[in-house]
Design a protein around this motif. Structure first.
Motif, short mmCIF file in Angstrom:
data_model
loop_
_atom_site.label_atom_id
_atom_site.label_comp_id
_atom_site.label_asym_id
_atom_site.label_seq_id
_atom_site.Cartn_x
_atom_site.Cartn_y
_atom_site.Cartn_z
N LEU A 92 -6.52 31.89 -30.45
CA LEU A 92 -6.30 32.87 -29.39
C LEU A 92 -6.53 32.22 -28.02
O LEU A 92 -7.22 32.76 -27.14
N THR A 93 -5.96 31.03 -27.88
CA THR A 93 -6.14 30.23 -26.67
C THR A 93 -4.79 29.63 -26.28
O THR A 93 -4.13 29.03 -27.13
N ASN A 94 -4.39 29.80 -25.03
CA ASN A 94 -3.08 29.29 -24.59
C ASN A 94 -3.26 28.36 -23.39
O ASN A 94 -3.99 28.71 -22.46
N PRO A 95 -2.61 27.18 -23.42
CA PRO A 95 -2.74 26.28 -22.26
C PRO A 95 -1.92 26.79 -21.08
O PRO A 95 -0.82 27.32 -21.27
N LYS A 96 -2.46 26.61 -19.83
CA LYS A 96 -1.72 27.03 -18.63
C LYS A 96 -1.26 25.82 -17.81
O LYS A 96 -0.20 25.83 -17.21
N ARG A 97 -2.12 24.78 -17.74
CA ARG A 97 -1.73 23.57 -17.01
C ARG A 97 -2.65 22.43 -17.41
O ARG A 97 -3.78 22.65 -17.86
N PHE A 98 -2.12 21.20 -17.25
CA PHE A 98 -2.94 20.01 -17.47
C PHE A 98 -3.44 19.51 -16.12
O PHE A 98 -2.70 19.59 -15.11
N ILE A 99 -4.64 18.96 -16.10
CA ILE A 99 -5.24 18.51 -14.85
C ILE A 99 -5.44 16.99 -14.92
O ILE A 99 -5.91 16.46 -15.94
N SER A 100 -5.08 16.32 -13.81
CA SER A 100 -5.05 14.85 -13.78
C SER A 100 -6.36 14.26 -13.27
O SER A 100 -7.05 14.88 -12.45
N ASP A 101 -6.67 13.02 -13.71
CA ASP A 101 -7.74 12.27 -13.04
C ASP A 101 -7.10 11.51 -11.87
O ASP A 101 -5.90 11.69 -11.59
N ASP A 102 -7.86 10.63 -11.20
CA ASP A 102 -7.27 9.99 -10.00
C ASP A 102 -6.29 8.87 -10.37
O ASP A 102 -5.70 8.25 -9.50
N LYS A 103 -6.10 8.61 -11.68
CA LYS A 103 -5.13 7.55 -12.05
C LYS A 103 -3.87 8.14 -12.70
O LYS A 103 -3.06 7.42 -13.28
#
Ligand code: FAD
Ligand code: SF4
Length: 460
Positions: A336-347
């Protein structure tokens, strides 16, 4: 004597040990257990199990041979209908097919038909089989595009009818998903190779590294051959289509499994083709493909391997056995979990995924309850690898190169009940016609098409 209500247990590798290797998880019945399990069969006058099998194997017959210790005869019965018994005995969804239709399942567990099929096939393989008898050649030639279960079955059946079947395969190895998709710990590749070799002994020829639609056209094949069968599968991956999906560290299940299986990343440094895997791996989806990815990631060194799925356990499409194995191995299920966006590191690599919690509403078009986001329930998870396993579509390359070919809504090739397309002499079957399905359904489609091609070749 009363019939034992439960199947005989399948011996398995211990979960703590097996997450450190790629060896097969179920170990197979020994002779004594196979005989005892076979003796549970009631030999029903109307065997519903056979009706449940897409290739109509004479199930009570092969079980009877095992029950009486005639293992060589059991494989003979199986081989009348299937050229891939070791494969089917490992990956078929029996619970929905033969075993799901077994009379014993009304008051206990069905006969373990899949395990018995695997036993008979493994016994024959270890003992060595005689070269199959091949019929007089008819002089007719059929081109088969793709060497997955559909193509292999169609080619094998045509060879048994005396026709020359020539397979054109894009990759450097045969088997389709059996080779590049399903991991070694579920389906060892030497077993796939053995069954492909048997099909070659029937007289089938396989040409590798030929991408039909690029290296050669279907039109050219239609000119050179008396008929053509397309079995190019459903290898086009779906994506989540959310922000950040192109960051480093994110790939499709297809790419991940091909690198791990076919390019043997799991056997580094013996094979110089390693795969970069993080410590926290999230697989999105909950079908067989997703389970394979999450379990492979664990074996490749992930410390935490998550399955992230927007519905609940009840709606997960993977086989129960695969879900149980994944749980035993410590895969963490975030349901019951849906991804909304991926978050980047500084590379430019993925470092987190933002998700939202879901609840289930009324059933949608798929018949499953529709997942709905819960307001203000967003949260983030630290991850360094993401694998997208949310489905595949039919491979578009071959269909789009054929003028006038009728294509369905999902990019599938439209066929009639015999595998005939709208173009005379051109047949198709398996995932390219149905969309992503199962090994046995693709085999069933290959068989039906072989029959129809035989009829077509014999027309006046
Ligand atoms: P495929 O197996 O996809 O084979 C198609 C072949 O065509 C491939 O070899 C491909 O390289 C070749 N090809 C494609 N394009 C071209 C071209 N242009 N020219 C030449 N060759 C081409 N099913 C089950 O029953 N049980 C399971 O446990 C199970 N687990 C699965 C796990 C994974 C990871 C995946 C991806 C699928 C799984 N499935 C399972 C589904 C099953 O494997 C497929 O339904 C089945 O393999 C489809 O067979 P096919 O012959 O139609 O296509
Ligand atoms: Fe045996 Fe079950 Fe088939 Fe009856 S339905 S013949 S019990 S396997």
């Amino acid at each position: 004597m009363a019939v034992k209500k439960e199947k005989h247990k399948m011996p398995e590798q211990n979960p703590k040990e097996r997450i450190n290797n790629f060896d097969e998880v179920p170990l197979g019945y020994d002779e004594e257990t196979a005989i005892a399990e076979a003796q549970r069969c009631l030999h029903c006058p109307r065997p519903t199990c056979v009706e449940g099998c897409p290739v109509n194997i004479d199930i009570p017959d092969f079980i009877q041979e095992i029950a009486e210790g005639r293992f060589d005869k059991a494989i003979g019965v199986l081989k009348k209908k299937t050229n891939l018994p070791s494969v089917c005995g490992r990956v078929c969804p029996y619970e929905e097919q033969c075993e799901g239709s077994c009379i014993l399942s009304k008051a206990g567990e069905p006969v373990a038909i899949g395990r018995l099929e695997r036993f008979a096939a493994d016994h024959a393989r270890k003992k060595g089989e005689k070269k199959p008898i091949t019929p007089q050649p008819t002089g007719k030639k059929v081109a088969i595009i793709g060497s997955g279960p559909a193509g292999l079955t169609c080619a094998g059946d045509l060879a048994k009818m005396g026709h020359k079947a020539v397979i054109f395969e894009a990759l450097h190895a045969p088997g389709g998903v059996l080779m590049y998709g399903i991991p070694e710990f579920r389906l060892p590749k030497d077993i796939v190779n053995y069954e492909v070799d048997y099909i070659k002994k029937l007289g089938v020829e396989i040409n590798y590294d030929v991408i039909v639609g690029k290296t050669i056209d279907v039109e050219e094949l239609m000119e050179e051959y008396d008929a053509v069968f397309i079995g190019t599968g459903a290898g086009l991956p779906h994506f989540l289509n959310i922000p950040g999906e192109n960051l480093a560290g994110i790939c499709s299940a297809n790419e991940f499994l091909t690198r791990a299986n076919m390019m043997k990343a799991y056997d580094f440094p013996h094979f110089d083709t390693p795969i970069k895997i993080g410590k926290k791996v999230a697989t999105f989806g909950a079908g067989n493909v997703a389970m394979d990815c999450a379990r492979t990631a664990l074996r490749l060194g992930a410390e935490k391997s998550y399955i992230i799925y927007r519905r609940s356990e009840k709606e997960m499409p993977a086989r129960n056995e695969e879900i149980e194995h994944a749980k035993e191995e410590g895969i963490i299920f975030k349901l019951l979990t849906n991804p909304k966006r991926f978050i980047s590191d500084d590379k430019g690599s993925v470092k987190q995924v933002e998700c939202v919690k879901m609840k289930l509403g009324e059933p949608d078009k798929s018949g499953r309850r529709k997942p709905l986001p819960i307001k203000d329930s967003e949260f983030t998870m630290d991850i360094d690898t993401a694998i997208i396993a949310v489905g595949q579509s039919p491979n578009p390359l071959v269909p789009k190169t054929i003028d006038g070919l009728k294509i369905g809504k999902i990019g599938n090739i439209k066929i009639d009940e015999n595998g005939q397309t709208n173009i005379l002499g051109l047949f198709a079957g398996g995932d390219i016609a149905t969309g992503a399905a199962t090994v046995i359904l693709s085999m069933g489609a290959g068989k039906k098409a072989a029959k129809a091609i035989d009829k077509y070749l014999k027309r006046e």
